[in-house]
Design a protein around this motif. Structure first.
Motif, PDB file in Angstrom:
ATOM      1  N   ALA A 146       0.861  -1.202   0.000  1.00  0.00           N
ATOM      2  CA  ALA A 146       0.000   0.000   0.000  1.00  0.00           C
ATOM      3  C   ALA A 146       0.886   1.237   0.000  1.00  0.00           C
TER       4      ALA A 146
ATOM      5  N   TYR B  34       0.910   5.905  -2.413  1.00  0.00           N
ATOM      6  CA  TYR B  34       0.925   7.305  -1.976  1.00  0.00           C
ATOM      7  C   TYR B  34       2.352   7.868  -2.001  1.00  0.00           C
TER       8      TYR B  34
ATOM      9  N   LYS C 215       0.517   0.210   4.809  1.00  0.00           N
ATOM     10  CA  LYS C 215      -0.681   0.955   5.200  1.00  0.00           C
ATOM     11  C   LYS C 215      -0.779   2.220   4.354  1.00  0.00           C
ATOM     12  N   GLN C 216      -1.947   2.440   3.725  1.00  0.00           N
ATOM     13  CA  GLN C 216      -2.123   3.596   2.851  1.00  0.00           C
ATOM     14  C   GLN C 216      -1.870   4.893   3.613  1.00  0.00           C
TER      15      GLN C 216
ATOM     16  N   ASP D 194      -1.140   9.438   3.189  1.00  0.00           N
ATOM     17  CA  ASP D 194      -1.566  10.624   2.450  1.00  0.00           C
ATOM     18  C   ASP D 194      -0.364  11.189   1.693  1.00  0.00           C
TER      19      ASP D 194
ATOM     20  N   HIS E  44      -5.824  11.604  -6.839  1.00  0.00           N
ATOM     21  CA  HIS E  44      -6.376  10.625  -5.887  1.00  0.00           C
ATOM     22  C   HIS E  44      -7.746  10.179  -6.390  1.00  0.00           C
TER      23      HIS E  44
ATOM     24  N   GLY F 280     -11.169   7.562  -5.751  1.00  0.00           N
ATOM     25  CA  GLY F 280     -11.870   6.712  -4.786  1.00  0.00           C
ATOM     26  C   GLY F 280     -12.109   7.359  -3.445  1.00  0.00           C
ATOM     27  N   LYS F 281     -12.423   6.506  -2.459  1.00  0.00           N
ATOM     28  CA  LYS F 281     -12.800   6.981  -1.125  1.00  0.00           C
ATOM     29  C   LYS F 281     -11.583   7.541  -0.383  1.00  0.00           C
TER      30      LYS F 281
ATOM     31  N   THR G  36     -10.084   7.095   2.590  1.00  0.00           N
ATOM     32  CA  THR G  36      -9.083   6.249   3.254  1.00  0.00           C
ATOM     33  C   THR G  36      -8.722   4.999   2.460  1.00  0.00           C
ATOM     34  N   GLU G  37      -9.523   4.660   1.446  1.00  0.00           N
ATOM     35  CA  GLU G  37      -9.260   3.410   0.714  1.00  0.00           C
ATOM     36  C   GLU G  37      -8.825   3.654  -0.731  1.00  0.00           C
ATOM     37  N   GLY G  38      -8.781   4.912  -1.154  1.00  0.00           N
ATOM     38  CA  GLY G  38      -8.546   5.204  -2.571  1.00  0.00           C
ATOM     39  C   GLY G  38      -7.147   4.861  -3.035  1.00  0.00           C
ATOM     40  N   SER G  39      -6.893   5.160  -4.315  1.00  0.00           N
ATOM     41  CA  SER G  39      -5.580   4.878  -4.892  1.00  0.00           C
ATOM     42  C   SER G  39      -5.044   6.141  -5.572  1.00  0.00           C
TER      43      SER G  39
END
Length: 499
Positions: free
Chosen positions: A166, A169, A249-250, A252, A438, A440-441, A443-446
């Motif tokens: 992940a 970012y 972990k994704q 920012d 960015h 998607g959502k 906290t879950e986006g890509s």
């Protein structure tokens, strides 16, 4: 696990005092083993399995000391003395050709002689690419496609980065910086930062070394494969950020970029007064006008009395910046006839209005509230915009999906400068060179990135290992999060002057 004492007894590499290589003491210079230039096992080397992007650890003992790569299976082993893991591997699997990952010397095991053969130079170049000044100077003047050993063609610099779990970012930020020529040119040449002295025990310089290694891999015209793994770079990030930023972990992208720019600046010996390549490329300055507001619970009379005191008068200060944060208007929840949400759009120049010197914005702290307005006093050669899409509170993160409409070239920023700065800044027009998106959502986006290849003038989209060319007009339809703009007329030479 082998003891450290045994490792060192059996694996003295740097002075070549191994079996069949060194003469007896007092007999003059070392005599070259007659087998060195006639090794019969060179045709067993399998370049397709060689991958030097990972941490240089023995696959058995997990030690960093005296690590060799087996050039037949690609695994890493320690030592080459008779009780070492590399020696045991060579006997057990009849794999004979090994490369010392530190000294870049080749050896035949278990016979234990050094191999000298010019046909192996492509392997050492992939492990440690080097760039001459003329090579660096020509990087942005041509768009030649190169063929990797695995048969795929690629443009150096437009190379996919592996998403280990992940870390997309971080990948997009690393890709963006690798396409900022003065920054790239500085890190392609190790001599530029090799001599920087750091305090004993300081681990932050590891970031500089790993970033330099990654730049050289991304721009290597002789890669074995058309993608690179940022594994060692990201391990340095995890270590130096004390696990604030993780591979698993994704995170920012703006938070990572902020930390990374400041960490690199500090590791390169930069301070508030002493510049580094980071501040030379990205640092501008602004004037901040700040006015304290009375507490909202006070009566109108009390507020009026307070506004007359010195504490509540407008104060002016000067501040430097490495990027500008652009605020999006609150997204209205309009729906069309089919009950589909309409995504609002806003022109870039509207959100740049924050820096005209006239727009006041309220800032709340734990105790006090302020009204602030901003005006730019100096523009950098490369200007970074961060478009504020995320709002965090104690319970959740909200994302603003507003699309920002922007031209790809000729964005003139003169109206955001003070009058004095307008008179001194010669060039105030910018062209886009990188656009981080960015999807998607919250906290879950890509993440994905659009970059301009300076040599061809073409735009490419990169998302982890996937690289595709893209039309410039498609870039403006995305949810831009970070943008890097290049000032027209900025020098891209390796002078690092920052103009």
């Amino acid at each position: 696990m082998i003891s450290l004492k045994r490792e060192r007894e059996s694996d003295v590499d740097d002075d070549d005092s191994d079996d069949g290589v060194a003469p007896k003491r007092g007999r003059g210079p070392a005599v070259e083993d007659r087998r060195s230039r006639h090794c019969p096992y060179l045709d067993t080397i399998n370049r397709s399995v060689l991958d030097f992007d990972f941490e240089k650890l023995c696959s058995i003992s997990l030690s960093h000391i005296n690590v060799y790569a087996c050039l037949i299976c690609g695994k890493y082993f320690q030592g080459r003395g008779q009780k070492s893991h590399a020696y045991t591997h060579s006997v057990q699997f009849t794999h004979h050709v090994f490369l010392n990952l530190h000294t870049l010397k080749f050896y035949c095991l278990p016979d234990n002689y050094e191999i000298i053969d010019s046909s192996l130079e492509d392997i050492t170049y992939v492990l440690k690419p080097t760039f001459t000044k003329p090579h660096i100077a020509g990087l942005d003047k041509q768009g030649k496609l190169y063929r990797a050993y695995d048969g795929t063609t690629y443009l150096p610099g437009i190379v996919g980065l592996n998403n280990i779990k992940a870390n997309d970012y971080a990948n997009v930020v690393l890709q963006a910086f690798s396409n900022v020529p003065p920054l790239r040119n500085y890190f392609l040449e190790e001599e530029n930062y090799k001599g920087i002295r750091r305090p004993p025990g300081d681990i932050m310089f590891l970031l500089v070394q790993r970033f330099g290694e990654l730049m050289r891999k991304l721009w290597n015209p002789r890669n074995f494969k058309a993608h690179v793994s940022p594994h060692e770079m990201l391990q340095a990030v995890v270590l130096c950020s004390k696990k604030t930023f993780q591979i698993t972990k994704q995170g920012d992208a703006v938070d990572f970029m902020t930390w990374f720019l400041n960490a690199l600046h500090g590791a390169l010996g930069g301070t508030k007064k002493k510049p580094s390549i980071i501040t030379k490329a990205f640092q501008g300055s602004m004037r901040i006008f700040s006015k304290k507001l009375p507490h909202p619970d006070l009566t109108p009379e009390e507020k009026e009395a307070m506004l007359l005191t010195e504490e509540y008068q407008e104060q002016m200060s000067e501040s430097t910046f490495l990027f500008l944060t652009l605020d999006l208007p609150t997204a209205p929840l309009y729906k069309d006839e089919k009950e589909q949400l309409i995504i609002p759009q806003v022109p870039l120049f509207n959100i740049l209005g924050k820096f005209t010197g006239n727009t006041e914005k309220e800032y709340k702290t734990y105790k006090e509230n302020f009204l602030k307005r901003f005006q730019l006093t100096k523009l950098p050669p490369y200007l970074i915009f961060c478009i504020k899409r995320f709002t965090k509170n104690n319970f959740f993160v909200e994302k603003n999906p507003t699309i920002v409409n922007f031209p790809i070239t000729n964005v003139d920023l003169s109206e955001y400068l003070t009058e004095e700065a307008q008179a001194t800044e010669k060039n105030t027009s910018y062209d886009l060179v990188a656009n981080v998106v960015h999807d998607g959502k919250p906290t879950e986006g890509s993440y994905r990135i659009h970059v301009l290849h300076h040599g061809t003038g073409k735009w490419y989209e990169m998302q982890d290992l996937q690289v595709i060319d893209i039309l410039p007009q498609m870039i403006t339809l995305s949810e831009a999060y970070i943008q890097i703009w290049k000032r027209q007329g900025s020098s891209d030479t390796n002078s690092h002057t920052g103009e």
